[in-house]
Design an enzyme around this catalytic site. Structure first.
Site, PDB file in Angstrom:
ATOM      1  N   LYS A  92       0.763  -1.112   0.031  1.00 59.86           N
ATOM      2  CA  LYS A  92      -0.085  -0.166   0.065  1.00 59.86           C
ATOM      3  C   LYS A  92       1.103   1.333  -0.033  1.00 59.86           C
ATOM      4  O   LYS A  92       1.717   1.498   0.813  1.00 59.86           O
ATOM      5  CB  LYS A  92      -0.640  -0.091   1.187  1.00 59.86           C
ATOM      6  CG  LYS A  92      -1.806   1.175   1.435  1.00 59.86           C
ATOM      7  CD  LYS A  92      -2.707   0.993   2.546  1.00 59.86           C
ATOM      8  CE  LYS A  92      -3.609   2.757   2.750  1.00 59.86           C
ATOM      9  NZ  LYS A  92      -4.608   2.332   3.737  1.00 59.86           N
ATOM     10  N   LYS A 148      -2.306  -1.492  -3.774  1.00 66.22           N
ATOM     11  CA  LYS A 148      -3.184  -0.241  -3.658  1.00 66.22           C
ATOM     12  C   LYS A 148      -2.477   0.887  -3.605  1.00 66.22           C
ATOM     13  O   LYS A 148      -1.147   1.180  -3.057  1.00 66.22           O
ATOM     14  CB  LYS A 148      -3.957  -0.447  -2.307  1.00 66.22           C
ATOM     15  CG  LYS A 148      -4.857   0.915  -2.099  1.00 66.22           C
ATOM     16  CD  LYS A 148      -5.488   0.590  -0.630  1.00 66.22           C
ATOM     17  CE  LYS A 148      -5.941   2.035  -0.280  1.00 66.22           C
ATOM     18  NZ  LYS A 148      -6.724   1.990   1.147  1.00 66.22           N
ATOM     19  N   SER A 164     -10.477   5.671  -4.227  1.00 67.16           N
ATOM     20  CA  SER A 164     -11.393   6.605  -4.669  1.00 67.16           C
ATOM     21  C   SER A 164     -10.951   7.656  -5.818  1.00 67.16           C
ATOM     22  O   SER A 164     -11.955   8.191  -6.422  1.00 67.16           O
ATOM     23  CB  SER A 164     -11.558   7.305  -3.168  1.00 67.16           C
ATOM     24  OG  SER A 164     -10.384   7.647  -2.792  1.00 67.16           O
ATOM     25  N   TYR A 179     -15.449   0.845  -6.491  1.00 65.73           N
ATOM     26  CA  TYR A 179     -16.680   1.680  -5.977  1.00 65.73           C
ATOM     27  C   TYR A 179     -17.468   1.513  -7.202  1.00 65.73           C
ATOM     28  O   TYR A 179     -18.810   1.871  -7.195  1.00 65.73           O
ATOM     29  CB  TYR A 179     -16.283   3.146  -5.741  1.00 65.73           C
ATOM     30  CG  TYR A 179     -15.363   3.308  -4.637  1.00 65.73           C
ATOM     31  CD1 TYR A 179     -15.942   3.270  -3.277  1.00 65.73           C
ATOM     32  CD2 TYR A 179     -14.120   3.434  -4.753  1.00 65.73           C
ATOM     33  CE1 TYR A 179     -15.077   3.182  -2.290  1.00 65.73           C
ATOM     34  CE2 TYR A 179     -13.300   3.665  -3.549  1.00 65.73           C
ATOM     35  CZ  TYR A 179     -13.722   3.303  -2.534  1.00 65.73           C
ATOM     36  OH  TYR A 179     -12.958   3.220  -1.362  1.00 65.73           O
TER      37      TYR A 179
HETATM   38  C1  PBG Z   1      -6.809   3.847   5.587  1.00 69.23           C
HETATM   39  C2  PBG Z   1      -7.441   3.543   4.366  1.00 69.23           C
HETATM   40  C3  PBG Z   1      -7.539   4.355   3.302  1.00 69.23           C
HETATM   41  C4  PBG Z   1      -8.283   3.766   2.196  1.00 69.23           C
HETATM   42  C5  PBG Z   1      -8.592   2.330   2.759  1.00 69.23           C
HETATM   43  N1  PBG Z   1      -8.186   2.533   3.917  1.00 69.23           N
HETATM   44  C6  PBG Z   1      -6.976   5.718   2.940  1.00 69.23           C
HETATM   45  C7  PBG Z   1      -5.495   6.037   3.654  1.00 69.23           C
HETATM   46  O1  PBG Z   1      -4.618   5.229   3.694  1.00 69.23           O
HETATM   47  O2  PBG Z   1      -5.463   7.049   4.157  1.00 69.23           O
HETATM   48  C8  PBG Z   1      -8.068   4.413   0.755  1.00 69.23           C
HETATM   49  C9  PBG Z   1      -9.051   3.903  -0.101  1.00 69.23           C
HETATM   50  C10 PBG Z   1      -9.434   4.719  -1.265  1.00 69.23           C
HETATM   51  O3  PBG Z   1      -8.991   5.732  -1.506  1.00 69.23           O
HETATM   52  O4  PBG Z   1     -10.436   4.434  -2.008  1.00 69.23           O
HETATM   53  N2  PBG Z   1      -6.631   2.548   6.459  1.00 69.23           N
END
Ligand code: PBG
Length: 351
Positions: A220, A274, A300, A339
């Site tokens: 991530k 991700k 997102s 989504y």
């Molecule tokens: C936080 C988390 C995030 C997302 C999923 N879990 C955001 C972050 O790490 O700040 C992002 C998902 C998305 O942007 O659709 N643990």
């Protein structure tokens, strides 16, 4: 589709100094033959997207009979628990295998320790119980990380500026157990603390949850593409600083393989990369290196980009959606958190 007839008038290859006379030109390779009609294209198609590839992330809020638009994600809403049950029924009706639940926690319930994450009546637990009761065959994935619950918006506990690793992991194990007790089928740690998969696995096993899977957000990245999600869960307002001491540097690729390897060795049943589209090279490397169930999260910001451009009439939103989703399959992903899940499932059903 019209058929392209072999033409004697095809231009010779420009690189050939002595091109054969046009009437003598016989091309051995005409890749267009296999594209000449819909049936021919379907016959040689290498990858397929099906509804079974889709995981739908949903946002949950307090109250009853409420839906609330997420401005930066056109078409996405936050659901009160009863409405989340309706949404889950819809997903199940479309044969979407699983949903992932994210809470918008009331700001008054956020504190530096993320205590609400451990409360058995928190929104995620309420949603899990209600959805499990109504749609028992739908897979329920819950997010393990403290950011929707902390007043500072970080995924872990803080001491001064530092995000504490081992202290956080101890809390994440409790959070995972809290979710498993509420009926979560898959625990998905998205926090990027070191060693959390092993700790969560051990915690689940010692509490009788051997059957609960772990889907690790293994690679991530610290990404700008999470912006709209942070609107949806209310952490854009709370987040102090950034997440670069725990989420990965977008410049790195080998490091992603090491992260994934750790999570697999620690007992992850599924791994995830991700964001998605900007990191398809990572998806491909992870799948080829480990051959494990590999997922990608079309986050997102990726959703928002397509929806915003479509909203302006700058591209065909549905075609861009399907093209973006098949790209994940082509890269080797076994499934995609998106989504678009419901919209894509409807498009696949109606095709
Ligand atoms: C936080 C988390 C995030 C997302 C999923 N879990 C955001 C972050 O790490 O700040 C992002 C998902 C998305 O942007 O659709 N643990």
């Amino acid at each position: 589709m019209s058929q392209t007839k072999p033409s004697a008038k095809l231009a010779p290859f420009p690189s050939r100094a002595e091109a054969p006379a046009p009437e003598k030109l016989a091309l051995t390779h005409r890749p267009r033959r296999n594209r000449k009609s819909d049936w021919a294209r379907r016959l040689v198609r290498e990858n397929v997207l099906t509804t079974d590839d889709l995981i739908w992330p949903i946002f949950v809020i307090g109250g009853e009979k409420r839906t609330e638009a997420v401005t930066s994600m056109p078409g996405v809403v936050r659901y009160s628990v009863d409405e989340a049950v309706r949404a889950a029924e819809k997903a199940a009706g479309l044969h979407i295998p699983a949903i992932a639940i994210f809470p918008y926690t009331d700001p008054d319930l956020r504190d530096p320790h993320g205590s609400e994450a451990l409360h058995d009546q928190n929104l995620v637990c309420q949603a899990c119980r209600a959805i499990k009761a109504a749609v028992p065959d739908l897979g329920l994935i819950t997010d393990v990380a403290l950011d929707p619950y902390t007043s500072h918006g970080h995924d872990g506990l803080m001491r001064g500026e530092e995000i504490l690793n081992d202290e956080t992991v101890a809390v994440l194990v409790k959070q995972a157990l809290n979710q498993a007790r509420a009926g979560a089928d898959v625990i998905a740690p998205s926090d990027m603390m070191d060693g959390r998969v092993a700790a969560i696995r051990a915690g689940l096993d010692s509490d009788g949850f051997q059957h609960v899977q772990v889907m690790a957000y293994a690679a991530k990245y610290a990404s700008a593409f999470y912006g709209p999600f942070r609107d949806a869960v209310g952490t854009n307002k709370t987040l102090v600083g950034d997440k670069r001491t725990y989420q990965m540097d977008p410049a790195n690729s080998d490091e992603a393989l090491r992260e994934v390897e750790h999570d697999i060795l620690e007992g992850a049943d599924m791994v995830m990369v991700k964001p998605g589209m900007p990191y398809l090279d990572i998806v491909r490397r992870v799948k080829e290196t480990f051959g494990q169930p590999t997922f990608a999260y079309q986050v997102s910001g990726e959703y928002a980009m397509i929806m915003a451009a479509a909203g302006h009439g700058w591209l065909d939103g549905d075609r861009a959606m399907m093209e973006s989703l098949i790209a994940f399959k082509r890269a080797g992903a076994d499934g995609v958190l998106t989504y678009f899940a419901v919209r894509a499932a409807e498009a696949l059903r109606d095709a």
